[in-house]
Scaffold this motif. Structure first.
Motif, short mmCIF file in Angstrom:
data_model
loop_
_atom_site.label_atom_id
_atom_site.label_comp_id
_atom_site.label_asym_id
_atom_site.label_seq_id
_atom_site.Cartn_x
_atom_site.Cartn_y
_atom_site.Cartn_z
N ALA A 1 0.89 -1.18 0.05
CA ALA A 1 0.16 0.00 0.00
C ALA A 1 0.98 1.19 -0.07
O ALA A 1 1.83 1.15 0.39
N PRO A 2 0.40 2.38 -0.62
CA PRO A 2 1.05 3.57 -0.52
C PRO A 2 1.26 4.10 1.05
O PRO A 2 0.52 3.71 1.66
N LEU A 3 2.00 5.08 1.26
CA LEU A 3 2.26 5.66 2.62
C LEU A 3 1.76 7.09 2.29
O LEU A 3 2.50 7.71 1.54
N THR A 4 1.20 7.59 3.22
CA THR A 4 0.63 9.11 3.17
C THR A 4 1.07 9.49 4.62
O THR A 4 0.79 9.15 5.86
N VAL A 5 1.88 10.70 4.39
CA VAL A 5 2.21 11.39 5.57
C VAL A 5 1.39 12.74 5.99
O VAL A 5 0.88 13.44 4.96
N TRP A 6 0.74 12.96 7.14
CA TRP A 6 -0.12 13.89 7.65
C TRP A 6 0.48 14.97 8.41
O TRP A 6 1.02 14.34 9.44
N ILE A 7 0.34 16.24 8.02
CA ILE A 7 1.01 17.28 9.20
C ILE A 7 -0.09 18.26 9.21
O ILE A 7 -0.50 18.39 8.00
N ASN A 8 -0.65 18.69 10.24
CA ASN A 8 -1.72 19.70 10.23
C ASN A 8 -1.26 20.90 9.79
O ASN A 8 -2.34 21.83 9.71
N GLY A 9 0.00 21.21 9.73
CA GLY A 9 0.38 22.51 9.13
C GLY A 9 0.50 23.47 10.09
O GLY A 9 0.77 23.52 11.22
N GLY A 10 0.97 24.82 9.49
CA GLY A 10 1.14 25.87 10.54
C GLY A 10 2.31 26.48 9.94
O GLY A 10 2.67 27.42 9.32
N PRO A 11 3.69 26.08 10.60
CA PRO A 11 3.86 25.02 11.37
C PRO A 11 3.41 25.29 12.78
O PRO A 11 3.42 26.67 12.84
N GLY A 12 2.97 24.38 13.43
CA GLY A 12 2.66 24.65 15.02
C GLY A 12 1.28 23.91 15.44
O GLY A 12 0.76 24.18 16.44
N SER A 13 0.84 23.20 14.60
CA SER A 13 -0.50 22.65 15.04
C SER A 13 -0.40 21.17 14.97
O SER A 13 0.21 20.54 14.02
N SER A 14 -0.70 20.42 15.99
CA SER A 14 -0.65 18.95 16.40
C SER A 14 -1.56 18.39 15.36
O SER A 14 -2.49 18.70 15.04
N SER A 15 -0.76 17.33 14.77
CA SER A 15 -1.42 16.55 13.61
C SER A 15 -2.23 15.42 14.40
O SER A 15 -3.06 14.48 13.93
N MET A 16 -2.21 15.39 15.91
CA MET A 16 -3.29 14.32 16.52
C MET A 16 -4.62 14.79 16.37
O MET A 16 -5.49 14.26 16.45
N ILE A 17 -4.77 16.21 15.83
CA ILE A 17 -6.08 16.96 15.38
C ILE A 17 -6.54 16.17 14.38
O ILE A 17 -7.73 15.65 14.35
N LEU B 1 -5.58 13.22 13.17
CA LEU B 1 -5.49 11.78 13.62
C LEU B 1 -7.11 11.60 14.49
O LEU B 1 -7.84 10.78 13.70
N PHE B 2 -7.40 12.34 15.16
CA PHE B 2 -8.56 12.07 16.09
C PHE B 2 -9.55 12.48 15.86
O PHE B 2 -10.84 12.16 16.08
N GLN B 3 -9.83 13.79 14.97
CA GLN B 3 -10.78 14.46 14.50
C GLN B 3 -11.08 14.64 13.14
O GLN B 3 -12.36 14.85 12.79
N GLU B 4 -10.23 14.03 12.38
CA GLU B 4 -10.52 14.15 10.98
C GLU B 4 -10.42 12.91 10.04
O GLU B 4 -11.25 12.27 9.56
N LEU B 5 -9.12 12.22 9.82
CA LEU B 5 -8.99 11.23 8.98
C LEU B 5 -8.35 9.84 9.60
O LEU B 5 -8.05 9.03 8.84
N GLY B 6 -8.07 9.95 10.87
CA GLY B 6 -7.55 8.89 11.42
C GLY B 6 -8.56 7.73 11.70
O GLY B 6 -9.66 7.68 11.42
#
Length: 233
Positions: free
Chosen positions: A86-102, A104-109
Motif C-alpha cells: 500500500a502507499p504511505l501518506t504523511v499527514w501534518i496539520n500545518g502551520g507549522p505549529g498545529s498538532s497532527s493529533m487533531i 488523527l482523532f478528529q478528521e481522517l485517522g
C-alpha cells in the motif's frame, strides 16, 4: 523560575488536568538508526488505543532530529490489503505549529474519542487504503519535545519552571502542573522554512532497514498530506 512570552510553548507534553501529570521518560522503546543517521525510537501500539482491529498494526515513537529536539510520530498500517504494497501518506496539520493529533482523532485517522473518553472506529479513515504517518512538528508541538521540565502554566500563558516533580501549593490553583518542553525558542521553529530541515529528517523514519532500491520518493498530494509511493520506478 523561567518565563516566556510566547504561547507557542504553552502546550504540555501530556495535557495536565486538575491532577499534576509529570511524565517519566519512556524506557521500553526500540532504538534503530534510520536513513541519514537519524535515531528512531519507537514501540508497537497495542490495539484498542486507537486502531480497534487487532489485525492492523500501529507504531509510535520519536525521531531524534537534533540535540534536544525529538519529533513525535504515529504510524498506522493500511487496513485493507497488504500494507507492504500500500502507499504511505504523511499527514501534518500545518502551520507549522498545529498538532497532527487533531487530524488523527478528529478528521481522517482510524479512530476518534467519544464523550466517554473511549476510542471509536472511524469507518472513513484514510487508513482504509493507505499506510498513514502522522507527525507533530516542529519541536514543542503536540507530543514533540525539546528538554522536558516540570512546570505549570499561569493565567497569562507563561510556563513557570518548578524545582522538581511536585506541584506546590501556589501552583495547584492553576491545575496545569506537569511536564512541559523548556520554553527556549532556539529549540523549535516558527516558519515553514525553518521547520523544513527537521521535517525532512523525521521522514527518514520511513527508511529504517531499507535498501537503496526500496527507498521511497516524495510526491505532494495536498497542502497537508504527502503521498509516498512504494518504489522508485
Amino acid at each position: 523560575m523561567m518565563k516566556h512570552t510566547s504561547k507557542l510553548f504553552a502546550v504540555p507534553l501530556l495535557a495536565a488536568g486538575a491532577v499534576a501529570q509529570f511524565v517519566p521518560a519512556p524506557t521500553d522503546l526500540i532504538t534503530k538508526k534510520g536513513y541519514a543517521d537519524i535515531n528512531v525510537r519507537y514501540k508497537q501500539v497495542p490495539s484498542g488505543i486507537c486502531e480497534l482491529d487487532p489485525n492492523v498494526k500501529s507504531y509510535s515513537g520519536y525521531a531524534d532530529v537534533d540535540d534536544d529536539q525529538h519529533i513525535f510520530w504515529w504510524f498506522f498500517e493500511a487496513r485493507n490489503g497488504d500494507p507492504t504494497e500500500a502507499p504511505l501518506t504523511v499527514w501534518i496539520n500545518g502551520g507549522p505549529g498545529s498538532s497532527s493529533m487533531i487530524g488523527l482523532f478528529q478528521e481522517l485517522g482510524p479512530c476518534g474519542v467519544g464523550p466517554d473518553m473511549k476510542p471509536f472506529n472511524n469507518p472513513y479513515s484514510w487508513t482504509n487504503v493507505s499506510n498513514m504517518l502522522f507527525i507533530d512538528e516542529p519541536t514543542t508541538v503536540g507530543l514533540s519535545y525539546s528538554v522536558p521540565i516540570p512546570a505549570y502554566k499561569d493565567d497569562s500563558g507563561y510556563i513557570i519552571q518548578l524545582p522538581n516533580n511536585t506541584c506546590p501549593d501556589y501552583a495547584q490553583s492553576y491545575g496545569t502542573c506537569g511536564t512541559y518542553s523548556k520554553p527556549n525558542h532556539t529549540l523549535t521553529a516558527n516558519s515553514t522554512e525553518s521547520a523544513a530541515p527537521n521535517m525532512w529528517k523525521t521522514l527518514q523514519v520511513c527508511h529504517i532497514n531499507k535498501t537503496a532500491q526500496d527507498r521511497r520518493y516524495l510526491e505532494h498530494s495536498s497542502n497537508s498530506a504527502i503521498g509516498l509511493p512504494r518504489r522508485v520506478p
